[in-house]
Design an enzyme around this catalytic site. Sequence first.
Site, PDB file in Angstrom:
ATOM      1  CB  CYS A  79     -41.593  -9.683 -50.464  1.00 41.64           C
ATOM      2  SG  CYS A  79     -42.433  -8.195 -51.020  1.00 41.64           S
ATOM      3  CD  GLU A  97     -44.429 -16.076 -52.662  1.00 45.05           C
ATOM      4  OE1 GLU A  97     -43.807 -17.129 -52.879  1.00 45.05           O
ATOM      5  OE2 GLU A  97     -44.679 -15.223 -53.548  1.00 45.05           O
ATOM      6  NE  ARG A 107     -35.579  -7.249 -60.989  1.00 45.70           N
ATOM      7  CZ  ARG A 107     -36.183  -6.092 -61.298  1.00 45.70           C
ATOM      8  NH1 ARG A 107     -35.661  -5.258 -62.171  1.00 45.70           N
ATOM      9  NH2 ARG A 107     -37.335  -5.768 -60.728  1.00 45.70           N
ATOM     10  CG  HIS A 158     -45.486 -11.692 -53.741  1.00 48.46           C
ATOM     11  ND1 HIS A 158     -44.486 -12.567 -53.374  1.00 48.46           N
ATOM     12  CD2 HIS A 158     -44.933 -10.442 -53.674  1.00 48.46           C
ATOM     13  CE1 HIS A 158     -43.388 -11.868 -53.098  1.00 48.46           C
ATOM     14  NE2 HIS A 158     -43.632 -10.581 -53.263  1.00 48.46           N
TER      15      HIS A 158
HETATM   16  N1  PCA Z   1     -42.696  -6.244 -53.434  1.00 51.00           N
HETATM   17  C1  PCA Z   1     -41.256  -6.430 -53.303  1.00 51.00           C
HETATM   18  C2  PCA Z   1     -40.862  -5.589 -52.126  1.00 51.00           C
HETATM   19  C3  PCA Z   1     -42.019  -4.710 -51.822  1.00 51.00           C
HETATM   20  C4  PCA Z   1     -43.137  -5.259 -52.606  1.00 51.00           C
HETATM   21  O1  PCA Z   1     -44.305  -4.880 -52.568  1.00 51.00           O
HETATM   22  C5  PCA Z   1     -40.861  -7.904 -53.214  1.00 51.00           C
HETATM   23  O2  PCA Z   1     -41.568  -8.763 -53.787  1.00 51.00           O
HETATM   24  O3  PCA Z   1     -39.853  -8.221 -52.595  1.00 51.00           O
END
Ligand code: PCA
Length: 188
Positions: free
Chosen positions: A140, A77, A87, A159
């Site tokens: 996240c 990111e 959401r 991610h």
């Molecule tokens: N993904 C979510 C929260 C926990 C995770 O693994 C997110 O992208 O915010």
Amino acid sequence: MILMTGFAPFDGAGINPSCEAVKQLAEISVPDEIQIMELPVVFKKAADLLLQTVRDVRPSAVICTGLAGGRKDITPELIAVNFRNARIPDNEGNRPQWEKIVPGGPDGIFSRLPVREMVQRMQEEGIRASLSQSAGAYVCNEVMYRLLYEYDGPAGFIHVPSCTELGGEMEIAEMARALSVCIRSVTA
Ligand code: PCA
């Protein structure tokens, strides 16, 4: 030592590939090199726990990971935004809407990981990877924002896509390999 985190399962799934990948990475990397930690998918609590651990273990860098279900690539990111908008409820039923994470804080904070180099290196290793310009507005993004706001060392968020166990295309072992490539960009 690099502190690496993954998240607990959420949204009805039995596993979260981010945490599974981090656990596998711990098995394939040098033991002193990383410390791993699972974060709860709960607003505020996840970031508080992370920052308490950062203060206790004083890592040289912090890399957090989470699942981004709709994606196909490993996505470092670029930036965290000062905004929460859930959401779906988190694992304790919180569903913040249209809120600032830190009132008065900067609107966005750039990752302090070499994200561009990480993407390049992963691609060179044949791993599906691309840069993401939004970590979303869920747990996240909040963890990434608070980490960058409250800790001043190298830090950021990656991610991972959905794994084969959850109907996705990428194996967890491939994600662990991708994270080991990313760590090399931080330590090199
Ligand atoms: N993904 C979510 C929260 C926990 C995770 O693994 C997110 O992208 O915010």
